[in-house]
Design a protein around this motif. Structure first.
Motif, PDB file in Angstrom:
ATOM      1  N   GLY A   1      20.065  -7.521  35.598  1.00 51.15           N
ATOM      2  CA  GLY A   1      21.109  -8.278  36.414  1.00 51.15           C
ATOM      3  C   GLY A   1      20.838  -9.594  36.049  1.00 51.15           C
TER       4      GLY A   1
ATOM      5  N   TYR B   1      32.700  -6.522  38.601  1.00 51.53           N
ATOM      6  CA  TYR B   1      33.042  -5.210  39.426  1.00 51.53           C
ATOM      7  C   TYR B   1      32.208  -4.058  39.287  1.00 51.53           C
ATOM      8  CZ  TYR B   1      37.533  -7.630  39.931  1.00 51.53           C
ATOM      9  OH  TYR B   1      38.664  -8.568  40.224  1.00 51.53           O
ATOM     10  N   ASN B   2      31.798  -3.394  40.447  1.00 53.82           N
ATOM     11  CA  ASN B   2      31.133  -2.013  40.310  1.00 53.82           C
ATOM     12  C   ASN B   2      32.248  -1.030  39.972  1.00 53.82           C
ATOM     13  OD1 ASN B   2      32.289  -1.548  42.804  1.00 53.82           O
ATOM     14  ND2 ASN B   2      30.345  -1.929  43.964  1.00 53.82           N
TER      15      ASN B   2
ATOM     16  N   VAL C   1      31.592  -7.891  42.707  1.00 50.28           N
ATOM     17  CA  VAL C   1      30.468  -8.389  43.183  1.00 50.28           C
ATOM     18  C   VAL C   1      30.041  -9.744  42.795  1.00 50.28           C
ATOM     19  CG1 VAL C   1      29.639  -5.920  43.495  1.00 50.28           C
ATOM     20  CG2 VAL C   1      29.236  -7.318  40.942  1.00 50.28           C
ATOM     21  N   TYR C   2      30.655 -10.328  41.803  1.00 50.76           N
ATOM     22  CA  TYR C   2      30.387 -11.640  41.393  1.00 50.76           C
ATOM     23  C   TYR C   2      31.833 -12.350  40.894  1.00 50.76           C
ATOM     24  CZ  TYR C   2      28.957 -15.399  38.122  1.00 50.76           C
ATOM     25  OH  TYR C   2      28.627 -16.764  37.716  1.00 50.76           O
TER      26      TYR C   2
ATOM     27  N   LEU D   1      22.040 -11.815  38.676  1.00 49.87           N
ATOM     28  CA  LEU D   1      22.652 -10.908  39.841  1.00 49.87           C
ATOM     29  C   LEU D   1      21.516  -9.909  39.943  1.00 49.87           C
ATOM     30  CD1 LEU D   1      26.113 -10.587  38.304  1.00 49.87           C
ATOM     31  CD2 LEU D   1      25.655 -11.951  40.152  1.00 49.87           C
TER      32      LEU D   1
ATOM     33  N   LYS E   1      20.010  -8.558  42.409  1.00 44.93           N
ATOM     34  CA  LYS E   1      20.037  -7.797  43.703  1.00 44.93           C
ATOM     35  C   LYS E   1      21.127  -6.817  43.539  1.00 44.93           C
ATOM     36  CE  LYS E   1      18.447 -11.210  46.947  1.00 44.93           C
ATOM     37  NZ  LYS E   1      18.884 -12.275  47.901  1.00 44.93           N
ATOM     38  N   LEU E   2      21.600  -6.624  42.232  1.00 45.68           N
ATOM     39  CA  LEU E   2      22.662  -5.443  42.196  1.00 45.68           C
ATOM     40  C   LEU E   2      21.849  -4.290  41.890  1.00 45.68           C
ATOM     41  CD1 LEU E   2      25.436  -7.091  39.866  1.00 45.68           C
ATOM     42  CD2 LEU E   2      25.469  -6.629  42.410  1.00 45.68           C
TER      43      LEU E   2
ATOM     44  N   TYR F   1      28.841  -1.727  35.219  1.00 47.95           N
ATOM     45  CA  TYR F   1      29.927  -2.970  36.168  1.00 47.95           C
ATOM     46  C   TYR F   1      30.679  -3.251  34.738  1.00 47.95           C
ATOM     47  CZ  TYR F   1      26.343  -2.947  39.436  1.00 47.95           C
ATOM     48  OH  TYR F   1      25.501  -2.723  40.645  1.00 47.95           O
TER      49      TYR F   1
ATOM     50  N   ILE G   1      23.408  -2.303  33.808  1.00 42.43           N
ATOM     51  CA  ILE G   1      22.475  -2.996  34.648  1.00 42.43           C
ATOM     52  C   ILE G   1      21.231  -1.956  35.040  1.00 42.43           C
ATOM     53  CG2 ILE G   1      21.466  -4.089  36.638  1.00 42.43           C
ATOM     54  CD1 ILE G   1      24.218  -5.791  36.791  1.00 42.43           C
TER      55      ILE G   1
END
Length: 86
Positions: A16, A35-36, A42-43, A60, A62-63, A68, A85
């Motif tokens: 991340g 994108y997930n 997500v960002y 990132l 916390k992903l 992604y 990730i």
């Protein structure tokens, strides 16, 4: 595929936190989105009128682990790169 802009995401896979690098030779508005797999953004980051070398660390942590998709839009040009990730 990003070859013409020397698009690089390192390390890959990552936890991340990764370095994002590329180079744009023409001045245009820049949008960077991640994108997930569900298509949820997500960002995001925007840089109006960007030209030159881009090199930043993206954090990132916390992903959730997974695949992604990084989408870089520079004017009308779109580049996509898969980011893994762990």
């Amino acid at each position: 595929d990003g070859n013409e802009i020397a698009l690089a995401v390192t390390p890959s896979p990552n936890r991340g936190e990764f370095n994002l690098q590329f180079e744009m030779k023409v001045k245009r508005d820049l949008n960077i989105d991640l994108y997930n797999l569900l298509g949820q953004k997500v960002y995001q980051q925007a840089k109006p009128g960007f030209i030159g070398k881009f090199s930043e660390e993206v954090r990132l942590s916390k992903l959730l682990p997974g695949v992604y998709f990084l989408k870089i839009q520079h004017g009308q040009e779109i580049y996509v790169k898969k980011v893994l990730i762990r």
